[in-house]
Design an enzyme around this catalytic site. Structure first.
Site, PDB file in Angstrom:
ATOM      1  N   ASP A  78       0.822  -1.212   0.000  1.00  0.00           N
ATOM      2  CA  ASP A  78       0.000   0.000   0.000  1.00  0.00           C
ATOM      3  C   ASP A  78       0.860   1.268   0.000  1.00  0.00           C
ATOM      4  O   ASP A  78       0.493   2.279  -0.602  1.00  0.00           O
ATOM      5  CB  ASP A  78      -0.933   0.006   1.211  1.00  0.00           C
ATOM      6  CG  ASP A  78      -2.072  -1.002   1.066  1.00  0.00           C
ATOM      7  OD1 ASP A  78      -2.348  -1.420  -0.070  1.00  0.00           O
ATOM      8  OD2 ASP A  78      -2.673  -1.366   2.093  1.00  0.00           O
ATOM      9  N   ASP A 152      -3.969  10.558   4.387  1.00  0.00           N
ATOM     10  CA  ASP A 152      -4.197  11.499   5.482  1.00  0.00           C
ATOM     11  C   ASP A 152      -3.199  12.650   5.503  1.00  0.00           C
ATOM     12  O   ASP A 152      -2.080  12.548   5.013  1.00  0.00           O
ATOM     13  CB  ASP A 152      -4.156  10.768   6.835  1.00  0.00           C
ATOM     14  CG  ASP A 152      -2.997   9.782   6.944  1.00  0.00           C
ATOM     15  OD1 ASP A 152      -1.878  10.157   6.562  1.00  0.00           O
ATOM     16  OD2 ASP A 152      -3.204   8.643   7.400  1.00  0.00           O
ATOM     17  N   LYS A 162       5.834  16.400  23.656  1.00  0.00           N
ATOM     18  CA  LYS A 162       4.888  17.256  24.363  1.00  0.00           C
ATOM     19  C   LYS A 162       3.581  17.332  23.595  1.00  0.00           C
ATOM     20  O   LYS A 162       3.551  17.199  22.377  1.00  0.00           O
ATOM     21  CB  LYS A 162       5.460  18.668  24.527  1.00  0.00           C
ATOM     22  CG  LYS A 162       6.677  18.767  25.427  1.00  0.00           C
ATOM     23  CD  LYS A 162       7.091  20.216  25.596  1.00  0.00           C
ATOM     24  CE  LYS A 162       8.259  20.348  26.562  1.00  0.00           C
ATOM     25  NZ  LYS A 162       8.647  21.768  26.753  1.00  0.00           N
ATOM     26  N   ASP A 181      -1.709  14.835  21.292  1.00  0.00           N
ATOM     27  CA  ASP A 181      -0.437  14.510  20.647  1.00  0.00           C
ATOM     28  C   ASP A 181      -0.457  14.855  19.165  1.00  0.00           C
ATOM     29  O   ASP A 181       0.582  14.837  18.507  1.00  0.00           O
ATOM     30  CB  ASP A 181      -0.125  13.023  20.813  1.00  0.00           C
ATOM     31  CG  ASP A 181       0.440  12.702  22.185  1.00  0.00           C
ATOM     32  OD1 ASP A 181       0.551  13.626  23.010  1.00  0.00           O
ATOM     33  OD2 ASP A 181       0.779  11.526  22.434  1.00  0.00           O
ATOM     34  N   ALA A 195      -5.335   6.260  10.820  1.00  0.00           N
ATOM     35  CA  ALA A 195      -6.507   6.739  11.564  1.00  0.00           C
ATOM     36  C   ALA A 195      -7.212   5.607  12.299  1.00  0.00           C
ATOM     37  O   ALA A 195      -7.778   5.813  13.375  1.00  0.00           O
ATOM     38  CB  ALA A 195      -7.483   7.438  10.618  1.00  0.00           C
ATOM     39  N   LEU A 196      -7.188   4.413  11.731  1.00  0.00           N
ATOM     40  CA  LEU A 196      -7.837   3.267  12.378  1.00  0.00           C
ATOM     41  C   LEU A 196      -7.120   2.923  13.677  1.00  0.00           C
ATOM     42  O   LEU A 196      -7.762   2.645  14.700  1.00  0.00           O
ATOM     43  CB  LEU A 196      -7.848   2.070  11.429  1.00  0.00           C
ATOM     44  CG  LEU A 196      -8.605   0.830  11.903  1.00  0.00           C
ATOM     45  CD1 LEU A 196     -10.092   1.132  12.069  1.00  0.00           C
ATOM     46  CD2 LEU A 196      -8.409  -0.329  10.923  1.00  0.00           C
TER      47      LEU A 196
END
Length: 299
Positions: A78, A152, A162, A181, A195-196
């Site tokens: 992918d 994405d 941080k 984050d 994202a998953l």
């Protein structure tokens, strides 16, 4: 949009593969020989030409493939197809994937089933149109960086571990202030990727929507939100941050953004034309790749 297409056929085939991926040179060589046996014109992208013997074939720079080819076949996983999409989409060159990676959500055809390609070249295939995102990083009136993403656009922490404070606007309307984050803005294609793992929803590829997925938010009520893909998303990095976070598109490029800067994300004006065999089924792919075929153990 997914549709079965009986034409046009493909006669000028460009081949691309990523160096360093196991099995890619062997599959490229076998694919080249098979296409030649089908009397197709084979064009090699420059990197692919370094991996196989293509002395009698035309070699073309990646950004000029559309001038010579009517289909791009990518050998790899992918990630390889993501890289190819960044090249093919601005040229509006259809893409077909041969899977040499681990998951293969986007690369359908196994390397031992190259004969499936014959029907596709003859015009028997499914064409799926998938949209991309365009991300723009601005600091003041200056555009610092711009790029596209099939999966994405991601806001990431800087060199120090941080939290980042930022504001989210959708179509110029304030949504919320977040400390997290980072943030993943994903297409339906990317919803089964990074994202998953961040807890985002799976979006069907034909949905005209994108999801905003916060990464480890400080507030437990912060949850992913799905919005119209025609929306414009603006992320404003709070001036209170003492580190500069990064913005990444498909994990391929990483740009630093100073506190006070903005990240704009919107739908890109050109889509990816992804080619599948006629028996392609999205839900079959989900079952196989996410191990949904396993039955729950009885208690």
């Amino acid at each position: 949009m997914l549709k079965i297409v009986s034409k046009p056929s493909f006669n000028r085939i460009a081949l691309m593969g990523r160096e360093g991926v196991e099995g890619v040179p062997e599959t490229l060589a076998a694919l080249k020989d098979y296409l030649v046996s089908l009397n197709r014109e084979v064009i090699l992208e420059e990197n692919a030409a370094h991996m196989i013997d293509g002395s009698r074939l035309l070699t073309v720079p990646a950004n000029d493939l559309k001038k010579k080819a009517d289909l791009l076949i990518v050998v790899g996983g992918d990630g390889s197809l993501l890289n190819a999409a960044h090249i093919a989409v601005p040229q509006q060159l259809p893409v077909l994937g041969i899977n040499r990676g681990r998951l293969g959500f986007l690369t359908d055809i196994p390397p031992n089933e190259l004969t499936q390609i014959s029907d596709i070249l003859d015009g028997h295939y499914r064409e799926e149109v998938r949209f991309l995102l365009e991300g723009t990083v601005e600091e003041g009136d200056e555009i610092v960086a711009q790029g596209i993403a099939l999966n994405d656009i991601v806001l990431l922490p800087g060199n120090a571990p941080k939290m980042i404070e930022f504001d989210i606007f959708i179509n110029d309307e304030f949504v919320c202030n977040q400390r997290a984050d980072g943030l993943i803005i994903t297409t339906p294609t990317g919803s089964t990727a990074y994202a998953l793992s961040g807890g985002g929803p799976i979006l069907h590829p034909q949905l005209n929507a994108m999801a905003l997925v916060p990464m480890f938010p400080h507030t437990l009520s912060s949850r992913p939100i799905v919005v119209d893909a025609e929306s414009q998303i603006k992320i404003t990095i709070s001036p209170e941050n003492d580190v500069s976070p990064y913005v990444s598109n498909d994990g391929q490029e990483r740009v630093s953004i100073k506190p006070g800067g903005n990240v704009y994300t919107r739908k890109y004006h050109y889509p990816l034309h992804l080619i599948h065999p006629t028996d392609y089924n999205y839900y079959d792919t989900l079952r196989r790749k996410l191990d949904w075929e396993k039955r729950a153990a009885k208690v």
